[in-house]
Design a protein around this motif. Sequence first.
Motif, PDB file in Angstrom:
ATOM      1  N   GLY A  29       0.708  -1.198  -0.094  1.00 42.82           N
ATOM      2  CA  GLY A  29       0.023  -0.062  -0.023  1.00 42.82           C
ATOM      3  C   GLY A  29       0.786   1.181   0.069  1.00 42.82           C
ATOM      4  O   GLY A  29       1.868   1.237   0.778  1.00 42.82           O
ATOM      5  N   PRO A  30       0.510   2.432  -0.719  1.00 35.01           N
ATOM      6  CA  PRO A  30       1.273   3.515  -0.834  1.00 35.01           C
ATOM      7  C   PRO A  30       0.682   4.234   0.435  1.00 35.01           C
ATOM      8  O   PRO A  30      -0.532   4.248   0.714  1.00 35.01           O
ATOM      9  N   ASP A  31       1.818   4.811   1.072  1.00 34.15           N
ATOM     10  CA  ASP A  31       1.607   5.334   2.234  1.00 34.15           C
ATOM     11  C   ASP A  31       2.393   6.669   2.686  1.00 34.15           C
ATOM     12  O   ASP A  31       3.814   6.486   2.559  1.00 34.15           O
TER      13      ASP A  31
ATOM     14  N   PRO B  49       4.778  -4.787   6.789  1.00 33.58           N
ATOM     15  CA  PRO B  49       3.315  -4.948   7.047  1.00 33.58           C
ATOM     16  C   PRO B  49       2.476  -4.889   5.844  1.00 33.58           C
ATOM     17  O   PRO B  49       2.716  -3.854   4.863  1.00 33.58           O
ATOM     18  N   LEU B  50       1.523  -5.447   5.809  1.00 31.68           N
ATOM     19  CA  LEU B  50       0.574  -5.659   4.512  1.00 31.68           C
ATOM     20  C   LEU B  50      -0.404  -4.398   4.639  1.00 31.68           C
ATOM     21  O   LEU B  50      -1.662  -4.974   5.038  1.00 31.68           O
ATOM     22  N   LEU B  51      -0.185  -3.585   4.360  1.00 29.36           N
ATOM     23  CA  LEU B  51      -1.348  -2.301   4.762  1.00 29.36           C
ATOM     24  C   LEU B  51      -2.130  -1.809   3.487  1.00 29.36           C
ATOM     25  O   LEU B  51      -2.923  -1.108   3.646  1.00 29.36           O
ATOM     26  N   GLY B  52      -1.799  -2.573   2.394  1.00 26.78           N
ATOM     27  CA  GLY B  52      -2.793  -2.230   1.229  1.00 26.78           C
ATOM     28  C   GLY B  52      -4.181  -2.391   1.370  1.00 26.78           C
ATOM     29  O   GLY B  52      -4.782  -1.431   0.597  1.00 26.78           O
ATOM     30  N   ALA B  53      -4.629  -3.230   2.345  1.00 29.65           N
ATOM     31  CA  ALA B  53      -6.183  -3.249   2.259  1.00 29.65           C
ATOM     32  C   ALA B  53      -6.732  -2.305   3.073  1.00 29.65           C
ATOM     33  O   ALA B  53      -7.940  -1.980   3.047  1.00 29.65           O
ATOM     34  N   GLU B  54      -5.971  -1.288   3.605  1.00 25.18           N
ATOM     35  CA  GLU B  54      -6.533  -0.480   4.668  1.00 25.18           C
ATOM     36  C   GLU B  54      -7.299   0.518   3.716  1.00 25.18           C
ATOM     37  O   GLU B  54      -8.320   0.987   4.305  1.00 25.18           O
ATOM     38  N   HIS B  55      -6.871   0.968   2.604  1.00 26.41           N
ATOM     39  CA  HIS B  55      -7.887   1.798   1.998  1.00 26.41           C
ATOM     40  C   HIS B  55      -8.389   1.358   0.998  1.00 26.41           C
ATOM     41  O   HIS B  55      -9.156   1.975  -0.152  1.00 26.41           O
TER      42      HIS B  55
ATOM     43  N   PRO C  89     -11.632   5.119  -6.598  1.00 23.71           N
ATOM     44  CA  PRO C  89     -10.859   6.109  -5.998  1.00 23.71           C
ATOM     45  C   PRO C  89      -9.559   5.627  -5.053  1.00 23.71           C
ATOM     46  O   PRO C  89      -8.542   6.762  -5.256  1.00 23.71           O
ATOM     47  N   PRO C  90      -9.667   4.689  -4.534  1.00 25.91           N
ATOM     48  CA  PRO C  90      -8.249   4.459  -3.811  1.00 25.91           C
ATOM     49  C   PRO C  90      -6.988   4.475  -4.441  1.00 25.91           C
ATOM     50  O   PRO C  90      -5.868   4.672  -4.083  1.00 25.91           O
ATOM     51  N   GLU C  91      -7.115   4.268  -5.995  1.00 25.28           N
ATOM     52  CA  GLU C  91      -5.945   4.312  -6.869  1.00 25.28           C
ATOM     53  C   GLU C  91      -5.180   5.683  -6.586  1.00 25.28           C
ATOM     54  O   GLU C  91      -4.070   5.910  -6.985  1.00 25.28           O
ATOM     55  N   LEU C  92      -6.039   6.605  -6.171  1.00 28.92           N
ATOM     56  CA  LEU C  92      -5.384   8.196  -6.286  1.00 28.92           C
ATOM     57  C   LEU C  92      -4.210   7.960  -5.354  1.00 28.92           C
ATOM     58  O   LEU C  92      -3.169   8.646  -5.419  1.00 28.92           O
ATOM     59  N   ARG C  93      -4.200   7.086  -4.379  1.00 24.06           N
ATOM     60  CA  ARG C  93      -3.120   6.951  -3.433  1.00 24.06           C
ATOM     61  C   ARG C  93      -1.736   6.872  -3.963  1.00 24.06           C
ATOM     62  O   ARG C  93      -0.761   7.126  -3.648  1.00 24.06           O
ATOM     63  N   HIS C  94      -1.867   5.892  -5.292  1.00 21.40           N
ATOM     64  CA  HIS C  94      -0.810   5.446  -5.880  1.00 21.40           C
ATOM     65  C   HIS C  94      -0.071   6.835  -6.540  1.00 21.40           C
ATOM     66  O   HIS C  94       1.169   6.608  -6.907  1.00 21.40           O
TER      67      HIS C  94
ATOM     68  N   ASN D  25       4.264   7.048  -1.727  1.00 19.25           N
ATOM     69  CA  ASN D  25       5.448   6.328  -2.215  1.00 19.25           C
ATOM     70  C   ASN D  25       4.823   4.849  -1.872  1.00 19.25           C
ATOM     71  O   ASN D  25       4.250   4.534  -0.673  1.00 19.25           O
ATOM     72  N   CYS D  26       5.061   3.733  -2.723  1.00 21.34           N
ATOM     73  CA  CYS D  26       5.078   2.594  -2.128  1.00 21.34           C
ATOM     74  C   CYS D  26       6.385   1.638  -3.079  1.00 21.34           C
ATOM     75  O   CYS D  26       6.204   1.216  -4.175  1.00 21.34           O
ATOM     76  N   VAL D  27       7.415   2.011  -2.477  1.00 23.48           N
ATOM     77  CA  VAL D  27       8.600   1.551  -3.280  1.00 23.48           C
ATOM     78  C   VAL D  27       9.189   0.284  -2.573  1.00 23.48           C
ATOM     79  O   VAL D  27       9.339   0.444  -1.326  1.00 23.48           O
ATOM     80  N   VAL D  28       9.430  -0.957  -3.336  1.00 22.52           N
ATOM     81  CA  VAL D  28       9.991  -1.936  -2.807  1.00 22.52           C
ATOM     82  C   VAL D  28      11.318  -2.380  -3.071  1.00 22.52           C
ATOM     83  O   VAL D  28      11.649  -1.960  -4.197  1.00 22.52           O
ATOM     84  N   ASP D  29      11.870  -3.386  -2.203  1.00 23.17           N
ATOM     85  CA  ASP D  29      13.303  -3.675  -2.430  1.00 23.17           C
ATOM     86  C   ASP D  29      13.255  -5.089  -3.141  1.00 23.17           C
ATOM     87  O   ASP D  29      12.613  -5.910  -2.598  1.00 23.17           O
TER      88      ASP D  29
END
Lengths: 313, 281
Positions: free
Chosen positions: A120-122, A134-140, A272-277, A281-285
Amino acid sequence: MSTRTKPEVVIATGAAGNLGKLVIQELHRQHAVVAVDRRPIRGLPKDVTQLRTDVRWRQIEDVFRTSRVRAIVHLGLIHNPRGEDDQYRFNVVGTQRLLELTAKYGVDRFVMLSSANIYGPDPDNSYFLTEDAPLLGAEHHHEIRDLVAVDRIVQNFFYRHPEVKTVMLRPVHIVGPRVKNAPSNYLRLERPWVITGFDPIVQLIHEEDVVRAMMLASNYGESGVFNIVGPGEAPLSRILQVLNKKTRSVPAFLAKPILERAWSVGASGYPPPELRHIQYNCVVDGSLAKRKLGFQPHYNLVDTIRSVVEYRR
Amino acid sequence: MSRLSRFVDRLIPDRVLEKTAQLPADVGELGVDPFGYDPKLVKYVATPVEWLYRQYFRVQVHGMANVPDGRVLLVANHSGQLPFDGMMIGTSLILDRDPPRMARSMVEKWSARLPFVSVFFARVGQIVGTPENCRRLLAREEAIMVFPEGARGISKTFDKRYQLERFGQGFMRLALETNTPIVPIAVVGAEEQAPSFANIESLAKLMQMPAFPVTPTFPLLGPLGLLPLPSRYSIYFGEPMRFEGHGDEEDEVIFRYVSEVKAKIEEMLEAGLKARTSIYL
């Protein structure tokens, strides 16, 4: 005795999807493939066995009875943001069912495609989230809820069935000439929205690089969860510059209500939640996949970006 | 557009160009590093900031030779309501160090929620202060600027000037874990740029800001009142301090190490205040 004489196959779900087709074409070079989808399947090589069924139904088990299933490549999660009524059930129960069959028939490998959106972008995100973030993507974003639930089921399976080589891939935004997901469609817009004063770092990966990662995963000798990262990261604005896009800048406090309205009346295909992207940032390693799977993207960043507008089918 | 950018480019003094061109950076295909820092933008920001540094705050730097190459934690006192102290330390490392270094400060988390500010910080190399981000940057041998007093320090009232608030301990654990030297820094002058009589916490909460200071000019003059007064700055870089450990020590051990750094900064502040001849003139 009978197991010796059974033909060996690989089951690939989500065969009607654009990415599914690409993966099956690749798998087909090495294995006999049974392509499964509940949607009509088109455009696959002729000698790929096609099975139009819901993975929750009995028909799928016949494949296990008549063939020796070496691997299941599970791309069959539905990501339709308009949400068919049984989407959650289909994703969760379907995956559960495939895992049960995997254990019951001694399938060697289970490879699944998840997504890096699961984090999740946050605004509080660190850069380069590792696989244990943590897998927070479902929050929004309720669409991500399915992925999180499926992720849990698969992780649980790791521990209960260590004998099965289970690999889960979490790729960043997949783009390319053939895929029609939210990020690709966004980059194809005439005048894409940006959020005023925000310019998050975005990671993209070419569809063919994802296929390459899936192939590496299906030959990997262990179990694991891997972020799959493309050729680097860049601010959204620079990605849009590469495509010569004129953007429409919308302040955050307006963007959300406008899109919610447009979405609810069907005037927009973007939940609408796509706006958070396009705001956070949701940058992964991706270094673990590089080290363990030996995964390296072939496409560079500019070519990956340009690929979305190259060709559509 | 290109005419405008050529015009703007001409406004950049050569001495700024020369220094900013030397900044090392590991940028990707689209001109930014993995954290969104764009070294090409630094020269534009550095031009007005150089004026602030030389003409407005008239910064005096002492002990710059104490800043080593390679990874380092720059630990400073924090004051002045707005983080000009961080800006001036960063500027000194570009303009008055040879070769110049880009200091990356660990900025407040809430800044990532602010439009424009979040993008500006990222492009000039400033990063949201999480331990993970700090660890990654240290692994890249970067110079990290930390204000362990955080918001407590910067928003304190004028009666508490040059008294250090409680230090956070995270920086010490990271220093031990990554075997990174700590350079203590004392900034003299930032307290007087915005003397605050009170911090109205209820208003701060209402406006989702870390503090709501009342200064001679703010909120009286509105946003203009946020401009700092032209106090003279002195920045003292102390000798690098090294601590042995793994970062998983008991709190008391960490506390003792942190106190050593704090005591060093206090000592440097005291000496700096004594040496100061004029606050504003």
